[in-house]
Design a protein around this motif. Structure first.
Motif, short mmCIF file in Angstrom:
data_model
loop_
_atom_site.label_atom_id
_atom_site.label_comp_id
_atom_site.label_asym_id
_atom_site.label_seq_id
_atom_site.Cartn_x
_atom_site.Cartn_y
_atom_site.Cartn_z
N ALA A 133 36.33 -32.52 35.37
CA ALA A 133 37.24 -32.75 36.36
C ALA A 133 37.55 -31.54 37.11
CB ALA A 133 38.46 -33.73 35.82
N ALA A 170 37.00 -30.95 40.87
CA ALA A 170 38.10 -30.78 41.82
C ALA A 170 37.81 -29.16 42.72
CB ALA A 170 39.26 -30.67 41.07
N ALA A 191 35.31 -29.97 45.44
CA ALA A 191 35.58 -30.67 46.51
C ALA A 191 36.51 -29.75 47.43
CB ALA A 191 36.50 -31.81 45.90
N ILE A 192 37.41 -28.89 46.82
CA ILE A 192 38.25 -27.92 47.55
C ILE A 192 37.50 -26.97 48.29
CG2 ILE A 192 40.08 -26.10 47.42
CD1 ILE A 192 41.26 -27.74 44.90
#
Length: 303
Positions: free
Chosen positions: A271, A275, A278-279
């Protein structure tokens, strides 16, 4: 490798022998296909290199020769009905595996030379250059991780290691080789499997350039992807994400955990990687665009 892929596929159909819980021709099928893809990708990259072309030719030739030696031994052992890897049952079997180890080291060094040439070469498209460079670098790490499989397991060490055990090394961690496995890949479903990080790492060589190709194909539909700086940043994010996934599956395998049965720690790490990706992707897509006036001036200068 193309010929051996066909031969191995035929062997899967006509030869019903099973070795270590897997159809006996499955290993040469996987290896010939993978090495063929590896060689084709390196050949394409070498065609784009602008520095050290003669050194690249020699390095590529050595990769081809060592890969061929590897497959001759693997196929020969299949014909004999013997394991090719980790096999010290007889002096002959041990010698063959030692030769395989030596050829892989030479192949790795030759691939390192090619990676260095890619880092030294200057390509017009920086995103393409870094997709190839980082793909080659991560592939070297993945290939190097294969050495983990050649180390004796705790059970083999307790039995005295090489010279006492007929098998030294293993694919699986925490369970014997040949147990329940995933379809197609043959990866263990009850313990860790070191073939997973080896596979994931080596195929960065194809995945990262293909990722860039996908960005180029999508560029006509999405204006932001037409900006080379955006594509470069997305390639860097993808490379970092891929390296993190490689580290994750290596950690998971070393803990004796099956890929399809992750625990809380593995899921938390996955996860965090998702994340961060994605950032990073959002930041890359927010790259400031070149003003229209600047584009017009650049076009006039080119003209």
């Amino acid at each position: 490798m193309a010929v051996l892929t066909v031969v191995s596929a035929v062997g899967m159909v006509v030869d019903d022998r099973v070795l270590v819980g897997s159809p006996i021709w499955f290993k040469p099928l996987k290896f010939s296909f993978s090495l063929g893809l590896y060689a084709l990708t390196l050949a394409w990259m070498l065609s784009l290199a602008t520095r050290g072309r003669q050194a690249g030719w020699w390095a590529g030739t050595i990769v081809a020769l060592t890969g061929a030696i590897e497959m001759v031994i693997i196929t020969g052992q299949v014909i004999r009905g013997k394991r090719s890897h980790f096999n010290f049952e007889t002096d002959f079997d041990g010698t063959l595996f030692t030769i395989m180890g030596a050829t892989i080291v030479v192949l790795w060094i030759s691939s390192l030379v090619i990676a260095i040439l890619l880092f030294r070469s200057r390509l017009a498209d920086r995103a393409s250059a870094w997709a190839m460079r980082l793909g080659a670098a991560i592939a070297l790490v993945g290939a190097g991780l294969g050495n983990l499989m050649a180390q004796p397991t705790p059970e083999q060490e307790a039995a005295g290691g090489r010279g006492v055990s007929t098998i030294v090394g293993a694919h699986s961690v925490g369970v014997p080789d040949g147990g329940p496995s995933m379809p197609l890949t043959g990866w263990s479903t009850t313990g860790g499997d070191l073939r997973i990080p080896h596979f994931v790492g080596m195929h960065a060589l194809q995945v990262l350039p293909l990722f860039l190709l996908a960005l180029i194909v999508l560029a006509p539909r999405f204006a932001r992807l037409r900006n080379e700086r955006v594509r470069l940043r997305l390639v860097l994010v993808a490379s970092g994400t891929y390296a993190a996934v490689l580290a994750l599956v290596t950690w998971q395998a070393l803990r004796g955990q099956p890929l399809i049965h992750p625990d809380g720690a593995t899921l938390t790490a996955a996860a965090a990687i998702l994340a961060a990706a994605a950032i990073g992707s959002y930041a890359a897509l927010c790259t400031t665009h070149v003003p229209h006036k600047a584009v017009d001036i650049e076009k006039e200068l080119v003209a």
